[in-house]
Design an enzyme around this catalytic site. Structure first.
Site, PDB file in Angstrom:
ATOM      1  CG  ASP A   1      64.977  38.814  13.533  1.00  0.00           C
ATOM      2  OD1 ASP A   1      65.049  39.619  12.590  1.00  0.00           O
ATOM      3  OD2 ASP A   1      64.618  39.096  14.688  1.00  0.00           O
TER       4      ASP A   1
ATOM      5  CG  ASP B   1      57.089  28.257   2.544  1.00  0.00           C
ATOM      6  OD1 ASP B   1      58.177  28.508   3.094  1.00  0.00           O
ATOM      7  OD2 ASP B   1      56.980  27.515   1.555  1.00  0.00           O
TER       8      ASP B   1
ATOM      9  CD  GLU C   1      49.082  24.871   1.181  1.00  0.00           C
ATOM     10  OE1 GLU C   1      48.439  25.410   0.285  1.00  0.00           O
ATOM     11  OE2 GLU C   1      50.274  25.136   1.430  1.00  0.00           O
ATOM     12  CD  GLU C   2      53.371  25.041   4.101  1.00  0.00           C
ATOM     13  OE1 GLU C   2      54.277  24.226   4.349  1.00  0.00           O
ATOM     14  OE2 GLU C   2      53.140  25.482   2.967  1.00  0.00           O
TER      15      GLU C   2
ATOM     16  CG  ASP D   1      47.721  28.348   1.040  1.00  0.00           C
ATOM     17  OD1 ASP D   1      48.873  28.278   1.497  1.00  0.00           O
ATOM     18  OD2 ASP D   1      47.468  28.292  -0.184  1.00  0.00           O
TER      19      ASP D   1
ATOM     20  CG  LEU E   1      54.102  32.251   1.730  1.00  0.00           C
ATOM     21  CD1 LEU E   1      54.089  32.535   0.249  1.00  0.00           C
ATOM     22  CD2 LEU E   1      53.725  33.526   2.501  1.00  0.00           C
ATOM     23  CG  ASP E   2      47.962  30.661  -2.997  1.00  0.00           C
ATOM     24  OD1 ASP E   2      47.882  29.444  -3.176  1.00  0.00           O
ATOM     25  OD2 ASP E   2      47.660  31.502  -3.866  1.00  0.00           O
TER      26      ASP E   2
ATOM     27  CD  GLU F   1      45.624  25.966  -2.271  1.00  0.00           C
ATOM     28  OE1 GLU F   1      45.319  24.802  -2.584  1.00  0.00           O
ATOM     29  OE2 GLU F   1      46.755  26.436  -2.477  1.00  0.00           O
TER      30      GLU F   1
HETATM   31  P1  AHG Z   1      50.889  26.782  -2.618  1.00  0.00           P
HETATM   32  O1  AHG Z   1      52.014  27.714  -2.891  1.00  0.00           O
HETATM   33  O2  AHG Z   1      50.059  27.180  -1.416  1.00  0.00           O
HETATM   34  O3  AHG Z   1      51.280  25.338  -2.609  1.00  0.00           O
HETATM   35  O4  AHG Z   1      49.799  26.926  -3.790  1.00  0.00           O
HETATM   36  C1  AHG Z   1      50.242  26.985  -5.105  1.00  0.00           C
HETATM   37  C2  AHG Z   1      49.067  26.732  -5.991  1.00  0.00           C
HETATM   38  C3  AHG Z   1      48.260  27.933  -6.398  1.00  0.00           C
HETATM   39  O5  AHG Z   1      48.511  29.120  -5.798  1.00  0.00           O
HETATM   40  C4  AHG Z   1      48.473  28.046  -7.884  1.00  0.00           C
HETATM   41  O6  AHG Z   1      47.245  28.345  -8.455  1.00  0.00           O
HETATM   42  C5  AHG Z   1      48.996  26.692  -8.271  1.00  0.00           C
HETATM   43  O7  AHG Z   1      49.590  26.149  -7.153  1.00  0.00           O
HETATM   44  C6  AHG Z   1      50.006  26.706  -9.365  1.00  0.00           C
HETATM   45  O8  AHG Z   1      50.320  25.383  -9.710  1.00  0.00           O
HETATM   46  P2  AHG Z   1      51.073  24.994 -11.060  1.00  0.00           P
HETATM   47  O9  AHG Z   1      52.506  25.296 -10.852  1.00  0.00           O
HETATM   48  O10 AHG Z   1      50.791  23.524 -11.212  1.00  0.00           O
HETATM   49  O11 AHG Z   1      50.450  25.786 -12.175  1.00  0.00           O
HETATM   50 MN    MN Z   2      48.110  27.634  -2.044  1.00  0.00          MN
HETATM   51 MN    MN Z   3      50.693  27.373   0.586  1.00  0.00          MN
END
Ligand code: AHG
Ligand code: MN
Ligand code: MN
Length: 323
Positions: A64, A70, A93-94, A113, A115-116, A265
């Protein structure tokens, strides 16, 4: 002992039967997202092995392409939506722009989104996937109240799937033995008050005065709230959904619009929280009533138990309007 279970597909079909003239397309779309979520969950489980199996961009021993999680989740969901035939277009989001799917007669538009909580990947903590579904319209940037459904997957010790299609909010847990999500939390109602607040308090010195006052208030009163912060909105909001409390990602001196994105989000999470009996607030407005100004618009957000969000609102209005 035999126990009656309801799988996600059974549940979605039984909901569809309640709707007169339903085409079945919505159920198929949820089905496709269900598949994507389960595939991502299985990759999340193996994520820690990636270093052993091969570096990013190289073929691993299973031939693979090893991808960052993400990127993998983004490509998988995009391909799932393209091949479903049910979706007019999507935005992630990406990705920079909206993708209109060629030759599709699909009626739905999906924002996701993939991968959050991506900073949690390397440290084996909870992450998730969030999605938001609209009917296609001439206007790409629709208000959150127009969502026809929203949901999220939480890849934690168990894999959880929460979704709401305008009515109740229901929760499912992946049963690894049978490989299906089963209904474990029907009709989730967020408690009117909960014991926790969740915010990245390390930005304290950057917060406006009213937020600092609010934080002092909830910590210094006779029954102080306790802080919990997973740094993944999916995990933090899931805790609030089940136990009650308040989630905040507000504006600060450096991140003037906060960090979280309206379409991927805030809207889906606010939709779920509101349908579970909670509420959401963004600088004097209901985020679901806002007209997005761009695909990647960010905004400050506070959501959770109704009475706790109402209490926060008082602090906001006192500072901003002096009453
Ligand atoms: P992502 O990984 O999709 O970019 O989202 C991250 C977001 C969310 O999930 C979380 O509440 C926040 O970023 C955390 O941010 P800080 O590190 O500023 O606290
Ligand atoms: Mn997110
Ligand atoms: Mn994300």
């Amino acid at each position: 002992m035999y126990r009656q279970i309801t799988t996600l597909s059974e549940f979605v079909l039984s909901e569809e039967k309640k709707i007169k003239n339903a085409t079945g397309n919505f159920s198929l779309l949820i089905n496709s997202l269900d598949n994507a979520g389960r595939i991502i969950a299985s990759h999340v489980k193996r994520a820690g092995l990636v270093d052993i199996l091969g570096p990013v961009g190289k073929k691993n021993i299973f031939a693979d392409e090893v991808q960052k999680l993400d990127e993998f989740a983004d490509l998988l969901i995009a391909e799932t939506l393209r091949s479903s035939g049910l979706v007019h277009g999507f935005a992630s989001e990406e990705r920079e722009s909206f993708e209109k799917i060629k030759n599709s007669h699909g009626d739905y538009v999906v924002f996701f989104d993939p991968l959050d909580g991506s900073s949690n990947i390397d440290v084996n903590m909870s992450i998730g996937t969030i999605f938001s579904i609209y009917k296609k319209s001439n206007n790409l940037l629709q208000k959150g109240i127009s969502q026809v459904a929203a949901g999220f997957f939480l890849y934690g010790p168990s894999v959880i799937f929460i979704y709401c299609a305008g009515g109740k909010v229901n929760g499912f847990t992946l049963d690894p033995e049978i490989g299906s999500f089963v209904l474990t939390n029907p009709n989730i109602k967020i408690p009117l008050v909960g014991p926790t607040y969740t915010i990245n308090e390390s930005y304290y010195s950057r917060y406006p005065e009213y937020i600092r006052k609010y934080l002092s208030h909830i910590k210094e009163r006779s029954a102080p709230l306790t802080q919990r912060y997973a740094a993944a909105m999916v995990a933090d909001v899931y805790r609030i959904l089940l136990k009650g409390g308040i989630f905040l990602y507000p504006e600060d001196r450096i991140q003037k619009e906060g960090k979280l994105r309206l379409l991927y989000e805030v809207n889906p999470m606010a939709y779920i929280i509101n349908h579970a009996g909670g509420s959401s607030f963004s600088q004097g407005s209901n985020p679901l009533e806002m007209t997005p100004t761009s695909l990647h618009m960010r905004l400050p957000i506070v959501l959770g138990s109704k009475s706790q969000v109402a209490e926060f609102e008082k602090f906001y209005h006192n500072e901003n309007y002096g009453h």
